[in-house]
Scaffold this active site. Sequence first.
Site, mmCIF file in Angstrom:
data_model
loop_
_atom_site.group_PDB
_atom_site.id
_atom_site.type_symbol
_atom_site.label_atom_id
_atom_site.label_comp_id
_atom_site.label_asym_id
_atom_site.label_seq_id
_atom_site.Cartn_x
_atom_site.Cartn_y
_atom_site.Cartn_z
ATOM 1 N N GLY A 1 0.879 -4.608 -5.456
ATOM 2 C CA GLY A 1 1.735 -3.781 -4.602
ATOM 3 C C GLY A 1 2.945 -3.222 -5.325
ATOM 4 O O GLY A 1 3.611 -2.323 -4.832
ATOM 5 N N HIS B 1 -4.123 -4.187 0.188
ATOM 6 C CA HIS B 1 -4.621 -5.571 0.195
ATOM 7 C C HIS B 1 -3.488 -6.579 0.401
ATOM 8 O O HIS B 1 -3.747 -7.781 0.519
ATOM 9 C CB HIS B 1 -5.465 -5.858 -1.053
ATOM 10 C CG HIS B 1 -4.693 -6.165 -2.296
ATOM 11 N ND1 HIS B 1 -4.412 -5.220 -3.257
ATOM 12 C CD2 HIS B 1 -4.146 -7.309 -2.746
ATOM 13 C CE1 HIS B 1 -3.727 -5.776 -4.238
ATOM 14 N NE2 HIS B 1 -3.550 -7.053 -3.949
ATOM 15 N N GLY C 1 -0.157 -11.555 -7.990
ATOM 16 C CA GLY C 1 1.189 -11.750 -7.465
ATOM 17 C C GLY C 1 2.086 -10.553 -7.743
ATOM 18 O O GLY C 1 3.122 -10.399 -7.122
ATOM 19 N N ASP D 1 -6.300 1.701 -2.142
ATOM 20 C CA ASP D 1 -5.529 0.470 -1.943
ATOM 21 C C ASP D 1 -4.029 0.784 -1.882
ATOM 22 O O ASP D 1 -3.283 0.522 -2.826
ATOM 23 C CB ASP D 1 -5.843 -0.507 -3.084
ATOM 24 C CG ASP D 1 -5.245 -1.891 -2.840
ATOM 25 O OD1 ASP D 1 -4.769 -2.146 -1.718
ATOM 26 O OD2 ASP D 1 -5.266 -2.702 -3.784
ATOM 27 N N GLU E 1 20.843 -9.534 -1.749
ATOM 28 C CA GLU E 1 19.572 -9.374 -1.041
ATOM 29 C C GLU E 1 19.762 -8.726 0.333
ATOM 30 O O GLU E 1 20.758 -8.978 1.006
ATOM 31 C CB GLU E 1 18.887 -10.737 -0.835
ATOM 32 C CG GLU E 1 18.535 -11.476 -2.112
ATOM 33 C CD GLU E 1 19.649 -12.395 -2.606
ATOM 34 O OE1 GLU E 1 20.795 -12.264 -2.123
ATOM 35 O OE2 GLU E 1 19.369 -13.230 -3.471
#
Length: 264
Positions: free
Chosen positions: A212, A68, A209, A114, A92
Amino acid sequence: MDLPFLLVCILLEVLAVKCQNAAQGRIVNGYEPIPHSITYIVSIQTMDRQHICGGFLINKYWVVTAAHCNIGVNKMMIVAGDHSLSIYEGTEQEMLPQLLVPHPAYNSTTNNNDIMLIKLRAPIYLNSYVSIALLPRQDTSVQEGKMCRVSGWGYTNPEGGTVPSTLRTVKLPIVSTEKCNSSASFNGIITENMLCAGYSIGGKDACQGDSGGPLVCDGRVYGVVSWGKGCADAQFPGVYTAVSKFRRWIDNTIFSYYSRCKKN
Ligand SMILES: *[C@@H]1O[C@H](CO)[C@@H](O)[C@H](O)[C@H]1NC(C)=O
Ligand SMILES: *[C@@H]1O[C@H](CO)[C@@H](O)[C@H](O)[C@H]1NC(C)=O
């Protein structure tokens, strides 16, 4: 699910129930880990750097997240080695995806299957800030009551402004499928491809939020943050994609990607 989810959280907050982080879409009642101590997690962002989902690295070229979280291969970037999304820390690594492989049987109505694989255009450089996560073997189950860790970043607000946000993490016990699927809880909508985790008194949870992101038990990612009803509600644990049901699919998808490349 986004709006009702947020509304329930806001309502809970108004009622002074412990949900203070939920309205911002953070891990509820967790804490900020030591920066760069959780090195397998990535932030999935839009091209204008809005965090939308979490994910995790399984090797230098591949990320696992929820299906999703699929916003389209040309609209997505992946950031590894991050802690605060609003501060440049020098650790990063930003990567663009080359290919998204949502599970072919993903059903957005039932949330079944999912899970999605992301192939990166260039390999991530593994170092003390960025590492890969281990996966469970196919069909390995995780015991009720086992304590597992879920981590994630806050949601960027829909207006487009960025909220200063550092990674959050919380430990939660696994809830049996029987309990989670019972009439006292999700009442029959939990499939064998899902895993539930949360306290029976509520209070701690993943929230919007965090989707995943990884649920780690005994050093392996058994769950992908998938869906829920409210945040940290005693009646409704968080629901995760059961990664062990997809281990074979993950391995086969990656293997067939490379065998296809060799033939061409
Ligand atoms: C999703 O699941 C529902 C309920 O089982 C089913 O009716 C629907 O056809 C499914 N949708 C897709 C796209 O498979
Ligand atoms: C959850 O309950 C429904 C309805 O009783 C059932 O069809 C389904 O198989 C159950 N899920 C699991 C994983 O047992």
